[in-house]
Design an enzyme around this catalytic site. Structure first.
Site, PDB file in Angstrom:
ATOM      1  N   GLU A 122      35.532  34.366  37.006  1.00  0.00           N
ATOM      2  CA  GLU A 122      35.304  34.224  38.444  1.00  0.00           C
ATOM      3  C   GLU A 122      34.974  32.779  38.781  1.00  0.00           C
ATOM      4  OE1 GLU A 122      33.791  38.164  40.238  1.00  0.00           O
ATOM      5  OE2 GLU A 122      32.345  37.714  38.688  1.00  0.00           O
ATOM      6  N   CYS A 134      29.306  42.144  47.169  1.00  0.00           N
ATOM      7  CA  CYS A 134      28.742  40.897  47.685  1.00  0.00           C
ATOM      8  C   CYS A 134      29.517  40.363  48.879  1.00  0.00           C
ATOM      9  CB  CYS A 134      28.716  39.830  46.589  1.00  0.00           C
ATOM     10  SG  CYS A 134      30.253  39.656  45.676  1.00  0.00           S
TER      11      CYS A 134
END
Lengths: 633, 633
Positions: free
Chosen positions: A295, A379
């Site tokens: 990520e 998120c």
């Protein structure tokens, strides 16, 4: 020190951002609340931790799920300020009651450990206890500023005090597995004036890079300390590594601390790593993170378009960090990057309907994609919601003497200077048009300067450092008129400085030339070689198959083809499209060969893609044929 | 029960495989020895564990590195049988002395634990102690058969007895983290006749799928028990999951146990999972494993060509497993698959020079690739070496009465039947030509049958289950002559059965039609839709850019274009190439558009790719234009 005008002092009253703020209040916040409370167990976890629910089910979901509740509350807070809603506020107050009830007597709060064994708390650096605490603190402060209610902020303060009792010089070592609490503690310092919180934030920062990190991140051979920026102390940093969101939150916190402690070592480190990001590792959309495996970051200039990660939250983080860097330095180049991330990388994370979200944001999509309703790791929805509801934070800044205009938007605010209070009314159709009209109403006639940001894209500076550049370099100057009369201005740090003795009713008109730009990438970016992208104002454009019947991956946009802009009020909520002609390589009817023919094309703003079902999409368009691949898998 | 003729009884004496066997002996084995002994610390670890080297450096490398020493020794053993070399044998004997000296008094042997703390042995299922033991046992047996020396085999026996003292019914539970010991224990049972080893192999198999597995594999959310086939008991298995090499070694062991225990539940399970692999999850090259993330399987029919993993070791495992399945069932369809994996997926793993290796074996390479000298995890070099040096194992099989010919190769052997001993001399230029000439010299005139495998590709059956099929379906019959006279034959299970009363000097001539085949994939394989591959005999072909100046990704091979085969003795060691004309979509000189023109093309056998530097390569060629991608990243 330059400080932003707080969102709570800014009224968005027309145009682009008001539409988004409205959407967030009307759609996104209710969606987040529904997922947080009903469709997932996030609120039930607090009920169980508080002893209000005794269903014997234990903790539901992932150990960091508390943070989504806090981020939703932060978004709710901003949204309540813009669109008051007694029902939403009541429901938020009920959540806050449950949160407060779930707090342990010593101030600790984390439903995962309360429900799975409090004796294990603070034993695993990867378990996001500090990260959740950070979002709690941010939410508490936002809710206080929006509603005047301090219950949630007090929960955050008690948790901060609890952390302060455990961590700090001479106590135990601790590396936050996912940074966030650092920037939150600085916000708490700003809100309370209690310097302990600033010191604790600084201490958390100083813990990194000394080998104190232990646990799953550090043991994972594919990750290791670089993954969470724990491979070297902040003072030594020069390259961005690892997980992009962690890096952004970390650097935001470091810049925050640097701004109060005047730590020039921190500032220098931030400038070095910022250059590494912006000169070598950022997408044209302002998104960051080339790889979904960590990520985050791979190696410099590795910016694959289809495989891009470009997490929405990392673009949100770019907004945070670049704002801090602008405050620290007064340089508009940080706002240029902030603007790029905000209008493109971040905004693409949410659908035009406000209820669907992207986690990764590629610049090429061969198959097309659809935004999701929600994610297991949730998120992004609440992060983009809290950003869009608080976009007022990024418009204005000031110091004792002067006023800064950063992101142009139809809005009103009042700025307190040392010797004056100035009411500002801004009218503009930005980012669609480059004309901005500003009405000044100082309490009394007085001398001060306006620092009007002239965006890099209006000064033939696509991005600081030259990772991207414009092919068409002739750009008219930005015009500034005071009460209708053209005025000379000096450019300093990317701002036009207009110094004057201002009186009530003075008008400043800014006309930023908003031409269609052909963007080229540095040759170091192999993925963009021989390709061109289109930009108009701050908006990066893309081709979507819906508008291009003859295909989007089989076309050449020649350098000398004229480009047209057209306002299309009924397309995708009202957008400027760009159009022209391309050479399209098209299969013959028997599909045994291919021929080239001239075809029309139409480009739409990147942020608006994937709002008409699954549509193949491409930002970078070939300028000439360098290779031909038939029947891609 | 059908049993293979052991490699040690087979003399490869001309043609294709002799060249490889020679290369392995002359080049690959020395390379493996050099890396094992000098360039890495694999032998030094044994010296340290034995107390022969006291450099205080502890264990070097990865915890499973002992296995590479054993696999190298196994390859050495096979190679010594073919090409005796006193120097190599002396060096191998020295290694074996060190290995024996490193064995603990209780029979345990593993340099990682001896050097890092013996008290931790057998505490972590992922640490490959059993896997290394399996390779030790295999090496010991091979070395014994090749040289008559039993020192290494005795080390293996003592380790097997040690494991038997710890594991088994009523003792502790243990799931091997990487299967291998199961098949090795069956080999040890075959070599010693000691049924304990067969029982222990069966017990290890029976441990899986009951939740006994603990550790890093099981904790990893991206892996879990499926990764090592521990998600269900073998009896329940119907789909292949997880890591491909683990699966192959496991299934080989299961088939081995089934063959001795007559466990039909095991056999049925193996047939179900085999169908899952061959009907839905195998590449045209016989390679398996679509994803590098788990080095294994994703979902059925997901067979990406460029992203293919297709580990060399998994193709080697396909050879092992399919041989066992053939023995269990007498069905040649397993040999068809074995042959596909052997001549394509496995053989591509080694360079024509014998000293460079591929770990993954994709079917499309956009950039081209180069084989590596060695790997940190060095399973593939020694694995392909031991396979190629023991390829004699796969040519012949027999039971009490009859003889089976599976893979044709110039060779000699003697087959012991119940009432006769038959010397066989086979002459052929297989796989380049389909003519095979067999000289029979029975000890005395006698009746028995030859089961001559007629490959699926000569019977219009590209692969069992129809995942791939031939577009051109007219195939002449295979001709069989006895002493020059055409004979009728019955086909049973893929074999032509030629029953006769044979006398010394009888000749059988087989002429298998070896035509160029156009292969199409099932529509379920999205990655191969609208594409065609070429095969001739068992060899899959590919386009490499070196032979195709106008490109390989921009061409259409039309269904009606004639194809030509040409023997090119000076190309890539001597190969048949395939050629014809394609429609090539080519950039115009100004690169502003593209046109189509007819161009010649040439294809080479897949196994021979990447022997001329980095060359883009493609197996599946478009038959018609379905999409056009310009300037692929």
């Amino acid at each position: 020190l330059i400080r932003p005008i707080h969102f709570s002092e800014v009224i968005l009253d027309d145009g682009f951002w008001k539409t988004y703020a409205h959407k967030v209040s009307e759609v996104t916040v209710p969606v987040c609340m529904e997922y947080t409370e009903a469709k997932t167990g996030r609120i039930r976890n607090f009920e169980r931790a508080a002893g209000l629910l005794n269903d014997g089910k234990g903790h539901e979901g992932i150990y960091y799920d508390d943070s989504d509740v806090y981020k939703a509350l932060e978004a709710i807070a901003y949204s309540l300020k813009i669109y008051p809603s007694p029902q939403v506020e009541k429901r938020a107050d009920e959540w806050i009651d449950k949160i407060a009830a779930a707090q342990e007597p010593d101030g600790y709060i984390n439903t995962f450990y309360t429900l799975t064994g409090l004796e294990n708390r603070w034993s695993d650096m990867e378990k996001h206890e500090d990260y959740c605490a950070g979002h709690l603190i941010e939410a508490g402060i936002a809710y206080y500023y929006a509603t005047g209610k301090n219950k949630l902020m007090n929960v955050g303060i008690r948790m901060a005090d609890h952390m302060d009792s455990i961590f700090g010089p001479g106590k135990r070592n601790w590396v936050t597995g996912h940074q966030e609490v650092e920037l939150a503690l600085v916000k708490l310092y700003e809100a309370t004036g209690n310097k302990n919180y600033l010191n604790l934030a600084n201490w958390f920062i100083s813990q990194r890079g000394h080998g104190y990190g232990v646990g799953r991140i550090w043991d994972n051979p594919a990750w290791g300390p670089r993954y969470c920026q724990d491979d070297q102390p902040i003072e030594a940093i020069s390259h961005i590594t690892g997980h992009a969101v962690r890096a952004m939150y970390y650097y935001t916190g470091v810049a925050d601390v640097a701004s109060y402690t005047k730590n020039t070592t921190y500032l220098n480190a931030m400038q070095r790593v910022w250059e590494d990001v912006v000169h070598k590792n950022v997408y044209l959309t302002g998104a960051i993170g080339s790889s979904r495996h960590n990520e985050g970051f791979t190696k410099s200039f590795d910016l694959p378009n289809a495989e891009a990660y470009g997490e929405t939250c990392a673009s949100v983080g770019m907004v945070f960090w670049n704002q801090r860097m602008n405050q620290l330095t007064g340089n508009a180049m940080y706002i240029d990057v902030l603007e790029r991330s905000l209008f493109n990388g971040a905004l693409a994370g949410i659908s035009l309907t406000g209820d669907r979200f992207f986690y990764p944001n590629p610049l090429t999509s061969y198959e097309g994609d659809t935004r999701k309703e929600w994610f297991g790791t949730a998120c992004c929805p609440s992060n983009i919601a809290r950003l869009l509801a608080s976009v007022g934070n990024y418009l204005y800044a000031h110091d004792e003497h002067d006023i800064w205009l950063n992101i142009y938007a139809g809005s009103k605010t009042t700025v307190s200077l040392k010797n004056n209070r100035v009411k500002l009314t801004q009218q503009t159709n930005y980012p669609w048009e480059g004309s901005v009209s500003l009405l000044l109403e100082p309490e009394h006639t007085g001398e001060f300067a306006l620092h009007l940001r002239i965006p890099g894209w209006a000064r033939n500076d696509a991005i600081s450092g030259g990772l991207y550049r414009f092919a068409n370099t002739e750009t008219p100057d930005t015009e500034i008129r005071i009460n209708g009369k053209p005025t000379q201005y000096k450019m300093v740090n990317g701002y036009a400085i207009v110094h004057n003795t201002w009186k009530k009713g003075d008008r400043v008109d800014i006309r930023i030339p908003m031409e269609i730009k052909r963007v080229l990438a540095s040759d170091s970016v192999s993925q963009d070689r021989g390709k061109v992208a289109l930009q108009r104002g701050p908006l990066v454009y893309c081709l979507e198959e819906a508008d291009n019947a003859s295909g989007i991956f089989n076309v050449i946009l020649k350098d000398d083809v004229p480009l047209l802009e057209t306002w299309e009020p009924h397309l995708l909520g009202g957008i400027y499209t760009l159009s022209g002609e391309v050479e399209a390589v098209i299969p013959t009817p028997d599909r045994a060969s291919a021929t080239t023919s001239v075809q029309p094309f139409k480009a739409i703003p990147y942020f608006a893609w994937a709002n008409r079902g699954k549509q193949p999409m491409q930002v970078w368009i070939p300028r000439r044929v360098t290779s031909i691949l038939l029947n891609k898998e």
